[in-house]
Design a protein around this motif. Sequence first.
Motif, PDB file in Angstrom:
ATOM      1  N   PRO A  42       0.829  -1.221   0.000  1.00 38.41           N
ATOM      2  CA  PRO A  42       0.000   0.000   0.000  1.00 38.41           C
ATOM      3  C   PRO A  42       0.858   1.264   0.000  1.00 38.41           C
ATOM      4  O   PRO A  42       1.837   1.372   0.754  1.00 38.41           O
ATOM      5  CB  PRO A  42      -0.800  -0.119   1.305  1.00 38.41           C
ATOM      6  N   GLY A  43       0.472   2.205  -0.844  1.00 35.91           N
ATOM      7  CA  GLY A  43       1.139   3.501  -0.872  1.00 35.91           C
ATOM      8  C   GLY A  43       2.509   3.499  -1.507  1.00 35.91           C
ATOM      9  O   GLY A  43       3.199   4.527  -1.481  1.00 35.91           O
ATOM     10  N   ARG A  44       2.919   2.405  -2.078  1.00 32.78           N
ATOM     11  CA  ARG A  44       4.236   2.352  -2.702  1.00 32.78           C
ATOM     12  C   ARG A  44       4.097   1.838  -4.131  1.00 32.78           C
ATOM     13  O   ARG A  44       3.469   0.804  -4.374  1.00 32.78           O
ATOM     14  CB  ARG A  44       5.184   1.453  -1.912  1.00 32.78           C
ATOM     15  N   LYS A  45       4.692   2.563  -5.062  1.00 32.50           N
ATOM     16  CA  LYS A  45       4.629   2.177  -6.464  1.00 32.50           C
ATOM     17  C   LYS A  45       5.827   1.341  -6.877  1.00 32.50           C
ATOM     18  O   LYS A  45       5.708   0.434  -7.696  1.00 32.50           O
ATOM     19  CB  LYS A  45       4.537   3.431  -7.343  1.00 32.50           C
ATOM     20  N   TRP A  46       7.001   1.687  -6.314  1.00 32.16           N
ATOM     21  CA  TRP A  46       8.237   1.023  -6.731  1.00 32.16           C
ATOM     22  C   TRP A  46       9.002   0.492  -5.520  1.00 32.16           C
ATOM     23  O   TRP A  46       8.945   1.058  -4.443  1.00 32.16           O
ATOM     24  CB  TRP A  46       9.153   1.980  -7.500  1.00 32.16           C
ATOM     25  N   THR A  47       9.733  -0.588  -5.732  1.00 36.71           N
ATOM     26  CA  THR A  47      10.716  -1.083  -4.773  1.00 36.71           C
ATOM     27  C   THR A  47      12.091  -0.710  -5.295  1.00 36.71           C
ATOM     28  O   THR A  47      12.492  -1.154  -6.385  1.00 36.71           O
ATOM     29  CB  THR A  47      10.628  -2.614  -4.616  1.00 36.71           C
ATOM     30  N   GLN A  48      12.776   0.143  -4.552  1.00 36.80           N
ATOM     31  CA  GLN A  48      14.080   0.618  -4.996  1.00 36.80           C
ATOM     32  C   GLN A  48      15.159  -0.431  -4.717  1.00 36.80           C
ATOM     33  O   GLN A  48      15.105  -1.159  -3.728  1.00 36.80           O
ATOM     34  CB  GLN A  48      14.441   1.930  -4.285  1.00 36.80           C
ATOM     35  N   ARG A  49      16.150  -0.491  -5.633  1.00 38.98           N
ATOM     36  CA  ARG A  49      17.223  -1.461  -5.461  1.00 38.98           C
ATOM     37  C   ARG A  49      18.578  -0.825  -5.761  1.00 38.98           C
ATOM     38  O   ARG A  49      18.698   0.037  -6.631  1.00 38.98           O
ATOM     39  CB  ARG A  49      17.036  -2.663  -6.392  1.00 38.98           C
ATOM     40  N   THR A  50      19.573  -1.273  -5.029  1.00 40.84           N
ATOM     41  CA  THR A  50      20.959  -0.913  -5.306  1.00 40.84           C
ATOM     42  C   THR A  50      21.560  -1.978  -6.221  1.00 40.84           C
ATOM     43  O   THR A  50      20.989  -3.063  -6.380  1.00 40.84           O
ATOM     44  CB  THR A  50      21.779  -0.838  -4.014  1.00 40.84           C
ATOM     45  N   PRO A  51      22.727  -1.727  -6.839  1.00 42.60           N
ATOM     46  CA  PRO A  51      23.372  -2.764  -7.645  1.00 42.60           C
ATOM     47  C   PRO A  51      23.637  -4.055  -6.866  1.00 42.60           C
ATOM     48  O   PRO A  51      23.507  -5.152  -7.414  1.00 42.60           O
ATOM     49  CB  PRO A  51      24.670  -2.092  -8.090  1.00 42.60           C
ATOM     50  N   MET A  52      24.018  -3.944  -5.592  1.00 41.65           N
ATOM     51  CA  MET A  52      24.264  -5.142  -4.797  1.00 41.65           C
ATOM     52  C   MET A  52      22.983  -5.946  -4.603  1.00 41.65           C
ATOM     53  O   MET A  52      22.999  -7.181  -4.596  1.00 41.65           O
ATOM     54  CB  MET A  52      24.858  -4.762  -3.442  1.00 41.65           C
ATOM     55  N   MET A  53      21.853  -5.259  -4.464  1.00 45.14           N
ATOM     56  CA  MET A  53      20.570  -5.954  -4.348  1.00 45.14           C
ATOM     57  C   MET A  53      20.207  -6.622  -5.671  1.00 45.14           C
ATOM     58  O   MET A  53      19.727  -7.760  -5.694  1.00 45.14           O
ATOM     59  CB  MET A  53      19.480  -4.972  -3.926  1.00 45.14           C
ATOM     60  N   ALA A  54      20.439  -5.925  -6.786  1.00 44.83           N
ATOM     61  CA  ALA A  54      20.129  -6.491  -8.098  1.00 44.83           C
ATOM     62  C   ALA A  54      20.984  -7.709  -8.395  1.00 44.83           C
ATOM     63  O   ALA A  54      20.562  -8.623  -9.108  1.00 44.83           O
ATOM     64  CB  ALA A  54      20.324  -5.427  -9.179  1.00 44.83           C
ATOM     65  N   ALA A  55      22.191  -7.740  -7.833  1.00 48.91           N
ATOM     66  CA  ALA A  55      23.094  -8.877  -8.024  1.00 48.91           C
ATOM     67  C   ALA A  55      22.872  -9.968  -6.980  1.00 48.91           C
ATOM     68  O   ALA A  55      23.628 -10.946  -6.937  1.00 48.91           O
ATOM     69  CB  ALA A  55      24.542  -8.401  -7.977  1.00 48.91           C
ATOM     70  N   SER A  56      21.842  -9.796  -6.124  1.00 49.13           N
ATOM     71  CA  SER A  56      21.512 -10.763  -5.056  1.00 49.13           C
ATOM     72  C   SER A  56      22.643 -10.923  -4.056  1.00 49.13           C
ATOM     73  O   SER A  56      22.848 -12.006  -3.492  1.00 49.13           O
ATOM     74  CB  SER A  56      21.144 -12.129  -5.664  1.00 49.13           C
ATOM     75  N   LEU A  57      23.361  -9.828  -3.810  1.00 47.76           N
ATOM     76  CA  LEU A  57      24.454  -9.838  -2.827  1.00 47.76           C
ATOM     77  C   LEU A  57      24.102  -9.048  -1.572  1.00 47.76           C
ATOM     78  O   LEU A  57      24.878  -9.009  -0.624  1.00 47.76           O
ATOM     79  CB  LEU A  57      25.729  -9.260  -3.456  1.00 47.76           C
TER      80      LEU A  57
END
Length: 213
Positions: free
Chosen positions: A180-195
């Motif tokens: 609720p109330g959130r359109k996007w989940t922000q990610r860092t490169p480390m998150m995108a790389a599953s680290l």
Amino acid sequence: MRSTMLDMDSRLRVATAVEKDETQASRSVFEILQRRGHPDAPPPTISDGWGGIDEAMLAVYGLTPEYSGRGRPATRKKPGKDWLYLQMVKQRDEHGHFTGTKLKAIFGNQQELLQLLGGSTAYIERSNLTSRMFNGRQTRKTLAFSKELGNHRAAALWEDAYYNLVKPHKSLRLPAGDVPGRKWTQRTPMMAASLADHAWTINELLTTIPLKC
């Protein structure tokens, strides 16, 4: 000079080196990659026409052909048959104005390289711009340059840590789904790389002791 290896999918800066010239900086980057999961061959690579990357690949990964028993033994290192390296060389007219790009397959088949890597260095160009915005020592035509190589390396290390762990990247965000109330989940490169499972805070960055690798 600085050389950085960027993973195109996660935008993660996987290796950075600062040396007195671009060829040595590129060589140091491949030595880091060799220790971090690419022991036998360089990863598929795309770059602009600068940096001595092909020389660095040969210096770190190249093999000297076995002596056949005839003539003088070979001393020059040769690339592996499965190496993939594509250059996107910028073309300019007599006034220095940009007119286009020319693709040059250094190692590997150009069609295979285009299918795997695409024909653009936009991600690394964006990373370089971000680097100049974050790090005053790399801003062009200023007096904020480093007089000592060690200081420049320290600034680059801090900048890369912030870039990889703290700063969310707009191009990496995902739809938030049913939150609720959130359109996007922000990610860092480390998150995108599953680290990493969250964007780090500056406090975490300053109080975490990294393992040497």
